[in-house]
Design an enzyme around this catalytic site. Structure first.
Site, mmCIF file in Angstrom:
data_model
loop_
_atom_site.group_PDB
_atom_site.id
_atom_site.type_symbol
_atom_site.label_atom_id
_atom_site.label_comp_id
_atom_site.label_asym_id
_atom_site.label_seq_id
_atom_site.Cartn_x
_atom_site.Cartn_y
_atom_site.Cartn_z
ATOM 1 N N LYS A 1 23.554 -8.234 0.178
ATOM 2 C CA LYS A 1 24.995 -8.546 0.163
ATOM 3 C C LYS A 1 25.696 -7.933 1.366
ATOM 4 O O LYS A 1 26.910 -7.979 1.476
ATOM 5 C CB LYS A 1 25.635 -7.967 -1.107
ATOM 6 C CG LYS A 1 25.094 -8.536 -2.391
ATOM 7 C CD LYS A 1 25.777 -7.831 -3.563
ATOM 8 C CE LYS A 1 25.011 -8.036 -4.850
ATOM 9 N NZ LYS A 1 25.374 -7.039 -5.860
ATOM 10 N N ARG B 1 0.812 -1.209 0.000
ATOM 11 C CA ARG B 1 0.000 0.000 0.000
ATOM 12 C C ARG B 1 0.856 1.275 0.000
ATOM 13 O O ARG B 1 0.681 2.145 -0.839
ATOM 14 C CB ARG B 1 -0.893 0.002 1.248
ATOM 15 C CG ARG B 1 -1.949 1.034 1.300
ATOM 16 C CD ARG B 1 -2.723 0.858 2.587
ATOM 17 N NE ARG B 1 -2.836 -0.555 2.939
ATOM 18 C CZ ARG B 1 -3.767 -1.361 2.472
ATOM 19 N NH1 ARG B 1 -4.684 -0.898 1.702
ATOM 20 N NH2 ARG B 1 -3.786 -2.631 2.811
ATOM 21 N N THR B 2 1.767 1.366 0.926
ATOM 22 C CA THR B 2 2.552 2.598 1.061
ATOM 23 C C THR B 2 3.436 2.821 -0.163
ATOM 24 O O THR B 2 3.538 3.921 -0.683
ATOM 25 C CB THR B 2 3.403 2.552 2.342
ATOM 26 O OG1 THR B 2 2.550 2.236 3.433
ATOM 27 C CG2 THR B 2 4.068 3.870 2.609
ATOM 28 N N ARG C 1 11.370 2.616 3.387
ATOM 29 C CA ARG C 1 10.850 1.822 4.510
ATOM 30 C C ARG C 1 11.921 0.829 4.912
ATOM 31 O O ARG C 1 12.592 0.234 4.058
ATOM 32 C CB ARG C 1 9.575 1.083 4.121
ATOM 33 C CG ARG C 1 9.191 0.049 5.182
ATOM 34 C CD ARG C 1 7.796 -0.415 5.070
ATOM 35 N NE ARG C 1 6.867 0.640 5.435
ATOM 36 C CZ ARG C 1 5.585 0.431 5.701
ATOM 37 N NH1 ARG C 1 5.094 -0.789 5.640
ATOM 38 N NH2 ARG C 1 4.792 1.430 6.021
ATOM 39 N N HIS D 1 5.940 6.685 11.248
ATOM 40 C CA HIS D 1 5.332 6.510 9.923
ATOM 41 C C HIS D 1 4.572 7.803 9.627
ATOM 42 O O HIS D 1 3.349 7.819 9.606
ATOM 43 C CB HIS D 1 4.401 5.282 9.948
ATOM 44 C CG HIS D 1 3.910 4.850 8.607
ATOM 45 N ND1 HIS D 1 4.335 5.432 7.428
ATOM 46 C CD2 HIS D 1 3.012 3.901 8.247
ATOM 47 C CE1 HIS D 1 3.723 4.839 6.421
ATOM 48 N NE2 HIS D 1 2.917 3.913 6.894
#
Lengths: 304, 140
Positions: free
Chosen positions: A80, A51-52, A101, A129
């Site tokens: 890595k 969604r975000t 995120r 958030h």
């Protein structure tokens, strides 16, 4: 450098300005269609969030810009062992702005120290958030026409829900706000939030376990999910879970002007049968999320 | 108990009883070649009991470390058997790599090379929070 890492980075005036801009974008989308032409947004999602991420990408595309990025850490050099600092230093050479995120708290702050381009925190673990909070504020403004003088019921998991703490912080800045905190004993709002925000600012609030009793007093009902893993034992969870599920029957206790919100995704805390109720605003929240992100991207890129 | 006076050096005084060793380690005094005395549980009019550290060498101590551990500590600089200066200690606004963030969800838990930085957020309560995850420092 302009960044948005926490809702506390924004003054009330800046929040109001973003909301006003988002409402103008909603009213005149065509005017904004090329505002970010030739600009690029990178969405660096070190953990999945459909969604975000899509909301950020849709926002940039609707501004005429381009998007690139990855949607899980496995698809990036982080797999890595590359550091956040090195990743964003590299990506910062390609793009004008980054939405990020990350499962670890504070990762966007590290990114902001090294990227050379604005960083938007799109969620860092259970920490911040801020674009969710901005989305919530825009929704309240659109639904109520104001951000002042209202009673907001927060229901469900008030202990671990970051969206709730952040919304309390943001709404406490406005006049005439009262909160009703509806939760089981186990998931009550932590004392530090009560002391640091509500008591410090002299905000009126009451705590209850009973959603039905609170319903008639509410202008906004903000639902959150009561998660099984938050309980110490299965018995308590089973005993309590249904009390915090919003059903058409419980909606009959609410005002006609009530607005029901939820940060989504929902599991079962709002019955699907409530979706058709005109007071349900949680899918409008999703749509508003794109518009407020458009306003934010423009602000951070200094585009008028 | 008698400890010889020092001709040139430092006396770190008014250390809260029991915190002397912590300070000794934090200032890396064990690495010095010169004589260092850590005196515990000295009778004090003001504090009841206190710890004192005497260093037989004038060195630049990190006042931020002292201030973070206890802002009431005093540092006297001794030259030719006389106190020639006192350093004023205050709560540092920020401390770097003195303590570590213990929040397993903090970015510092996976990225080992990041400096551990804590910022003073409440002067009265002497609260320090990690700049990354805002977790309160356990140590005061």
């Amino acid at each position: 450098m302009n960044n948005l890492l926490s809702i506390l980075d924004l003054t009330t005036e800046e929040i109001d300005e973003l909301i006003e801009k988002a409402q103008d974008i909603i009213a005149h989308p065509d005017y904004y269609h090329e505002k970010c032409k030739y600009k690029k947004l990178a969405t660096l999602f070190f953990e999945p969030s459909t969604r975000t991420r899509l909301s950020f990408e849709a926002a940039m595309l609707d501004l005429g810009g381009k998007v690139m990025g990855f949607s899980e850490a496995q698809a990036s050099s982080a797999a890595k062992g590359e550091s956040v600092a090195d990743t964003v230093r590299t990506v910062g050479c390609y793009v004008d702005i980054i939405a990020m995120r990350h499962p670890k708290e504070g990762a966007p702050l590290v990114a902001s120290m090294h990227a050379g381009v604005p960083i938007i925190n799109a969620g860092d673990g259970g920490h911040n958030h801020p674009t969710q909070t901005l989305t919530d504020l825009l929704t309240i403004k659109c639904e109520k026409g104001r951000l002042t003088n209202m009673t907001i019921g927060l229901c469900g998991d008030l202990k671990f829900g970051r969206t709730v703490h952040s919304l309390i912080e943001a709404m406490s800045r406005y006049e005439g706000i009262k909160f009703i905190l509806i939760s089981p004993e186990e998931l009550k709002l932590p004392n530090y939030v009560k002391q640091e925000i509500l008591d410090k600012k002299g905000i009126e609030y009451e705590e209850t376990r009973d959603l039905i009793e609170a319903m008639p007093k509410l202008d906004i009902l903000y639902m959150t999910r009561v998660q099984r893993e938050r309980f110490f034992n299965e018995e308590d969870y089973i005993r309590l879970k249904d009390s915090y599920i919003l059903t058409p029957e419980k909606m009959t206790y609410g005002k006609e002007s009530l607005t029901v919100m939820h940060p989504l995704p929902r599991v079962n805390e709002i019955s699907v049968a409530v979706d058709d109720d005109p007071r349900a605003a949680y899918f409008k929240q999703v749509s508003n999320g794109k518009f407020i992100r458009m306003a934010l991207i423009m602000k951070l890129l200094n585009i008028k | 108990m008698n400890i010889d006076g020092i001709t040139n050096g430092l006396v770190i005084d008014h250390i809260e009883a029991g915190k002397g060793m912590e300070l000794y380690n934090a200032l890396h005094l064990g690495d010095l070649e010169s004589s260092v005395a850590l005196i515990k549980n000295v009778t004090s009019h003001k504090m009841g009991k206190k710890d004192i550290i005497k260093v037989d060498e004038v060195l630049d101590v990190d006042l931020d470390i002292l201030g973070f551990i206890d802002p009431n500590i005093t540092v006297n600089i001794i030259k030719d058997n006389e106190i020639i200066g006192k350093k004023h200690i205050e709560l540092p606004k920020e401390v770097k790599n003195i303590i570590k963030c213990k929040n397993p969800r903090c970015i510092t838990s996976t990225e080992q090379e990041l400096p551990h930085i804590f910022r003073l957020t409440n002067i009265e309560k002497r609260t320090y929070r990690c700049i990354y995850c805002e977790t309160e420092a356990e140590h005061k």
